[in-house]
Motif scaffolding. Structure first.
Motif, PDB file in Angstrom:
ATOM      1  N   ILE A   1       0.840  -1.205   0.000  1.00  0.00           N
ATOM      2  CA  ILE A   1       0.000   0.000   0.000  1.00  0.00           C
ATOM      3  C   ILE A   1       0.870   1.247   0.000  1.00  0.00           C
ATOM      4  CG2 ILE A   1      -1.646   1.344   1.386  1.00  0.00           C
ATOM      5  CD1 ILE A   1      -2.783  -1.396   2.332  1.00  0.00           C
ATOM      6  N   HIS A   2       1.899   1.227   0.830  1.00  0.00           N
ATOM      7  CA  HIS A   2       2.800   2.377   0.902  1.00  0.00           C
ATOM      8  C   HIS A   2       3.581   2.540  -0.402  1.00  0.00           C
ATOM      9  CE1 HIS A   2       6.608   4.399   2.443  1.00  0.00           C
ATOM     10  NE2 HIS A   2       5.662   5.300   2.551  1.00  0.00           N
ATOM     11  N   GLU A   3       4.045   1.450  -0.966  1.00  0.00           N
ATOM     12  CA  GLU A   3       4.789   1.516  -2.236  1.00  0.00           C
ATOM     13  C   GLU A   3       3.932   2.108  -3.351  1.00  0.00           C
ATOM     14  OE1 GLU A   3       6.038  -2.443  -3.021  1.00  0.00           O
ATOM     15  OE2 GLU A   3       7.515  -2.483  -1.395  1.00  0.00           O
ATOM     16  N   GLN A   4       2.635   1.910  -3.279  1.00  0.00           N
ATOM     17  CA  GLN A   4       1.725   2.430  -4.296  1.00  0.00           C
ATOM     18  C   GLN A   4       1.418   3.920  -4.104  1.00  0.00           C
ATOM     19  OE1 GLN A   4      -1.560  -0.307  -3.843  1.00  0.00           O
ATOM     20  NE2 GLN A   4      -0.661  -1.830  -5.221  1.00  0.00           N
ATOM     21  N   GLY A   5       1.985   4.525  -3.065  1.00  0.00           N
ATOM     22  CA  GLY A   5       1.885   5.971  -2.908  1.00  0.00           C
ATOM     23  C   GLY A   5       1.007   6.471  -1.792  1.00  0.00           C
ATOM     24  N   THR A   6       0.357   5.589  -1.053  1.00  0.00           N
ATOM     25  CA  THR A   6      -0.494   6.017   0.049  1.00  0.00           C
ATOM     26  C   THR A   6       0.354   6.337   1.273  1.00  0.00           C
ATOM     27  OG1 THR A   6      -2.281   4.592  -0.755  1.00  0.00           O
ATOM     28  CG2 THR A   6      -2.439   5.357   1.525  1.00  0.00           C
ATOM     29  N   THR A   7       0.100   7.490   1.876  1.00  0.00           N
ATOM     30  CA  THR A   7       0.738   7.824   3.152  1.00  0.00           C
ATOM     31  C   THR A   7       0.186   6.889   4.215  1.00  0.00           C
ATOM     32  OG1 THR A   7       0.955  10.130   2.465  1.00  0.00           O
ATOM     33  CG2 THR A   7       1.127   9.679   4.820  1.00  0.00           C
ATOM     34  N   LEU A   8       1.065   6.366   5.064  1.00  0.00           N
ATOM     35  CA  LEU A   8       0.669   5.314   6.000  1.00  0.00           C
ATOM     36  C   LEU A   8       0.990   5.726   7.432  1.00  0.00           C
ATOM     37  CD1 LEU A   8      -0.454   2.367   5.711  1.00  0.00           C
ATOM     38  CD2 LEU A   8       1.922   1.596   5.836  1.00  0.00           C
ATOM     39  N   ILE A   9       0.046   5.478   8.333  1.00  0.00           N
ATOM     40  CA  ILE A   9       0.257   5.667   9.769  1.00  0.00           C
ATOM     41  C   ILE A   9      -0.122   4.365  10.454  1.00  0.00           C
ATOM     42  CG2 ILE A   9      -0.346   6.989  11.833  1.00  0.00           C
ATOM     43  CD1 ILE A   9      -1.199   9.272   9.965  1.00  0.00           C
TER      44      ILE A   9
END
Length: 235
Positions: free
Chosen positions: A195-203
């Motif tokens: 998910i993060h690799e696809q560009g979504t900021t993650l918390i």
């Protein structure tokens, strides 16, 4: 992060939190938490259980009322308004998943689309629903199964897929591996990494910092309801 450094960090931030406090009656769970998350970051919120990690996410996303300021991509977030936060790009995958057990797996995931459409047909054909299905192909044989009959790991996948169906710019995930076997936890973290690799900021709120910091480049440490941020790996 405070003062000039905090102001600089807030410029262009996906999420900026200023002196956030959350109370439950007379009990103060979070006190003056201040941190920023840049667009594209993966940020871990870490610390022992009972120190306010989940309360920070609840306050930031509007699940509970708060004091202090929250900005999402520069817009001041409405206090206690979950729908506003979701429509501006911030989606929460809550602790313990919070699925509807008597609805099917597919319907639980489709509920994530409710933030941007009321059309079931449009939701089923959407790129965000397709992205969720592609991320967890092992859910496809279970789409008609009641969510309450799934295993714990499958339910966590459904909860994350529902979050993705909301088409978030920021995905906040609270204790994603709670109660899961290590092999399942690794599968969940592999999915979060994608998910993060696809560009979504993650918390990610996580009690186990070693696991979180294999994925995250920033950390917010919470102790006794007080939070401060740093680059992951910094002292």
């Amino acid at each position: 992060m405070t003062g000039a450094a905090g102001a600089a960090g807030a410029a262009g931030a996906a999420l900026a939190v200023r002196k956030l406090s959350v109370s439950y009656g007379n009990v103060v769970a979070v006190h003056d938490a201040t941190f920023t998350v840049a667009e594209g970051d993966a940020c871990a919120i870490i610390g022992p259980n009972g120190n306010g990690k989940s309360s920070i996410l609840m306050g930031v996303t509007g699940m509970v009322r708060r004091r202090g300021g929250v900005e999402i991509f520069g817009a001041e977030a409405r206090n206690g308004d979950v729908r506003w936060a979701a429509r501006h790009g911030l989606t929460l995958v809550p602790e313990r998943r919070q699925l509807y057990p008597d609805l099917s797996t597919a319907d639980n995931i489709l509920l994530g689309c409710y933030t941007w459409t009321r059309s079931i047909g449009k939701a089923r054909k959407s790129a965000s629903f397709g992205r969720a299905m592609d991320l967890f192909p092992e859910l496809k044989p279970h789409l008609k199964q009641l969510a309450g009959t799934l295993s714990g790991g499958q339910q966590q996948m459904v909860a994350i897929a529902r979050g993705l169906a909301a088409d978030p710019k920021i995905l906040a995930v609270d204790e994603p591996c709670l109660g899961l076997a290590e092999a399942v936890a690794k599968r969940v973290y592999d999915a979060l990494g994608k998910i993060h690799e696809q560009g979504t900021t993650l918390i990610v709120v996580e009690e186990a910092p070693r696991r979180a910091l294999t994925l995250c480049n920033r950390r917010v440490e919470v102790r006794n309801g007080v939070a401060g941020d740093s680059v992951a790996g910094a002292a």
